[in-house]
Write a protein that holds these residues in place. Structure first.
Motif, PDB file in Angstrom:
ATOM      1  N   VAL A   1     -11.822   2.506 -14.498  1.00 45.13           N
ATOM      2  CA  VAL A   1     -10.553   1.751 -14.000  1.00 45.13           C
ATOM      3  C   VAL A   1      -9.809   1.298 -15.326  1.00 45.13           C
ATOM      4  O   VAL A   1      -8.657   1.271 -15.474  1.00 45.13           O
TER       5      VAL A   1
ATOM      6  N   GLU B   1     -13.805   5.154  -7.127  1.00 41.22           N
ATOM      7  CA  GLU B   1     -14.962   5.031  -6.177  1.00 41.22           C
ATOM      8  C   GLU B   1     -15.296   6.389  -5.688  1.00 41.22           C
ATOM      9  O   GLU B   1     -16.351   6.699  -5.423  1.00 41.22           O
ATOM     10  N   SER B   2     -14.358   7.202  -5.353  1.00 42.17           N
ATOM     11  CA  SER B   2     -14.680   8.530  -4.369  1.00 42.17           C
ATOM     12  C   SER B   2     -15.320   9.484  -5.470  1.00 42.17           C
ATOM     13  O   SER B   2     -16.256  10.204  -4.774  1.00 42.17           O
TER      14      SER B   2
ATOM     15  N   ASP C   1       0.770  -1.029  -0.068  1.00 35.97           N
ATOM     16  CA  ASP C   1       0.180   0.118   0.029  1.00 35.97           C
ATOM     17  C   ASP C   1       0.945   1.307  -0.065  1.00 35.97           C
ATOM     18  O   ASP C   1       1.768   1.527   0.837  1.00 35.97           O
TER      19      ASP C   1
ATOM     20  N   GLU D   1      -8.465   3.265  -8.297  1.00 38.28           N
ATOM     21  CA  GLU D   1      -9.526   2.428  -8.102  1.00 38.28           C
ATOM     22  C   GLU D   1     -10.149   3.330  -6.864  1.00 38.28           C
ATOM     23  O   GLU D   1     -11.440   3.767  -7.006  1.00 38.28           O
ATOM     24  N   SER D   2      -9.541   3.695  -5.862  1.00 43.94           N
ATOM     25  CA  SER D   2     -10.192   4.586  -4.746  1.00 43.94           C
ATOM     26  C   SER D   2     -10.737   5.915  -5.126  1.00 43.94           C
ATOM     27  O   SER D   2     -11.588   6.253  -4.859  1.00 43.94           O
ATOM     28  N   GLY D   3      -9.884   6.481  -6.035  1.00 41.92           N
ATOM     29  CA  GLY D   3     -10.097   7.885  -6.678  1.00 41.92           C
ATOM     30  C   GLY D   3     -11.501   7.467  -7.392  1.00 41.92           C
ATOM     31  O   GLY D   3     -12.388   8.533  -7.382  1.00 41.92           O
TER      32      GLY D   3
ATOM     33  N   SER E   1      -2.665   1.521  -9.157  1.00 44.17           N
ATOM     34  CA  SER E   1      -4.026   1.245  -9.572  1.00 44.17           C
ATOM     35  C   SER E   1      -5.037   1.290  -8.317  1.00 44.17           C
ATOM     36  O   SER E   1      -6.251   1.615  -8.516  1.00 44.17           O
ATOM     37  N   PRO E   2      -4.561   0.783  -7.090  1.00 42.22           N
ATOM     38  CA  PRO E   2      -5.273   1.003  -5.988  1.00 42.22           C
ATOM     39  C   PRO E   2      -5.755   2.341  -5.653  1.00 42.22           C
ATOM     40  O   PRO E   2      -6.938   2.813  -5.578  1.00 42.22           O
ATOM     41  N   THR E   3      -4.719   3.331  -5.997  1.00 42.31           N
ATOM     42  CA  THR E   3      -5.140   4.764  -5.759  1.00 42.31           C
ATOM     43  C   THR E   3      -6.124   5.135  -6.736  1.00 42.31           C
ATOM     44  O   THR E   3      -7.026   5.942  -6.477  1.00 42.31           O
TER      45      THR E   3
ATOM     46  N   HIS F   1     -16.901   1.800 -12.142  1.00 37.46           N
ATOM     47  CA  HIS F   1     -15.690   0.996 -12.161  1.00 37.46           C
ATOM     48  C   HIS F   1     -15.117   0.606 -13.656  1.00 37.46           C
ATOM     49  O   HIS F   1     -13.889   0.329 -13.483  1.00 37.46           O
TER      50      HIS F   1
END
Length: 366
Positions: free
Chosen positions: A258, A249-250, A31, A245-247, A241-243, A255
């Motif tokens: 992405v 979603e926020s 992370d 995906e969270s961006g 990519s997690p950043t 989806h």
């Protein structure tokens, strides 16, 4: 002074790909805090530029269309690895990732890159000239692959939902590999002259006969560094990519966005290389890169996810929605009308770019 500048250029294009791989080793599976994400993004951008440089060195050594083929296949192979890795980590929510990323790659290449290159070439040289025989064959192959792998699953009835059965998926995978293999043979062996740049008088430009390319040693070094750069680009893209995906979603976005962002990042080296070729009045090289990338994205990704589906849990959704099918059909029709004359004005480039903008808009607000 010139020698020093060249040496400096060689240093950064050598160091950045290696730095990207080292950074990838230390960040893989972790992370990442915001500051590290910023550093990763900066190195990722440098690796993209280094990849373009080394791809051009290789292209100069081996000539067209082999040069554009090397970049397209290298990027796609690593893109496939990224897709399979994300699908393995994502569970059911990644069931549409392969479809979203492949379709995004098709729209980016066939509308975004093609439109940009036609616009740049036509504005700079009045008319963008290319070979309709080779480009038409490439577009026909892309259209066939996209229809077989992304449209038909929506209409098959043996299995509920926009999915293939095992037998259908196996057929699509084998057909994709066969079509891609036939095209590569046509492009590089039997009808190579169909994929070489043209003058405005319609004469073939074979760069191999005019310019002395880099040495075999330099080309091999660039090939190795191209591999490091692309591994760095795709691996670091997975790291952020997690950043992403969270961006997404926020922001309350679908989806599928992405997949679009991943495709944009992965195809950035080809976009830059294609635009630079168009500026040099080598629009055919640009189209080889764009359509070759679209073809490789489908022709290599679908067989790979077909094999990966044996051990991946969850469904594999490949069928497009009705909105995306309309965009794909319009892309094929407009692409055909663009290719047939063998010449393009800024209007054709603008039409493709508007289609690309429509795809982005509908991805954000479906």
């Amino acid at each position: 002074m010139v020698t020093r500048l060249r040496a400096l250029g060689m240093q950064w294009t050598t160091v950045v790909p290696l730095l990207a791989v080292v950074l990838l080793v230390f960040t893989w599976g972790r992370d990442l805090p915001g500051a590290i994400v910023a550093v990763v993004t900066l190195i990722l951008a440098g690796a993209v530029l280094a990849a373009v440089h080394h791809a051009e060195v290789i292209a100069h050594r081996v000539g067209e269309p082999f040069g554009s083929l090397v970049l397209a296949v290298a990027v796609t192979i690593i893109e496939v690895a990224l897709i399979v890795t994300l699908m393995a980590d994502g569970g059911d929510k990644s069931s549409t990732l392969a479809r979203d990323t492949v379709f995004a790659a098709v729209m980016i290449t066939c509308n975004g890159i093609v439109g940009l290159c036609l616009l740049v070439g036509a504005l700079r040289h009045r008319v963008a000239v290319f070979n309709p025989e080779g480009t038409g064959a490439a577009l026909a192959t892309v259209a066939t692959l996209a229809t077989l792998c992304l449209v038909l699953p929506t209409f098959t009835t043996t299995k509920p939902g926009p999915e293939f059965t095992t037998a259908q998926l196996t057929f699509a995978a084998v057909a994709s590999l066969v079509l891609y293999g036939i095209f590569v043979t046509t492009q590089t062996v039997r009808h190579r002259d169909y994929f070489l740049p043209l003058t405005k008088q319609g004469e073939v430009i074979d760069a191999d006969s005019h310019a002395e390319g880099p040495s075999a040693r330099d080309a091999k070094l660039s090939l190795a560094l191209l591999g490091f750069a692309l591994i760095g680009v795709v691996g670091l893209a997975k790291g952020v990519s997690p950043t992403i995906e969270s961006g997404v979603e926020s922001a309350g976005l679908p989806h599928a966005v992405v997949g679009v962002i991943i495709a944009l990042l992965v195809l950035l080296p080809e976009t830059i290389a294609a635009a630079r070729a168009a500026r040099r009045d080598r629009v055919q090289t640009s189209l080889n890169l764009a359509l070759g990338s679209a073809m490789a994205s489908i022709g290599l990704t679908i067989p790979a996810v077909a094999v990966a589906s044996v051990w991946l849990s969850g469904p594999l959704v490949l069928g497009l929605s009705s909105t995306h099918m309309v965009l794909l059909a319009l892309t094929v029709i407009v692409g055909t009308l663009t290719v047939v004359p063998g010449r393009a004005t800024p209007l054709q480039g603008g039409v493709h770019l508007v289609l690309f903008a429509a795809f982005l808009e509908l991805a954000i607000t479906p």
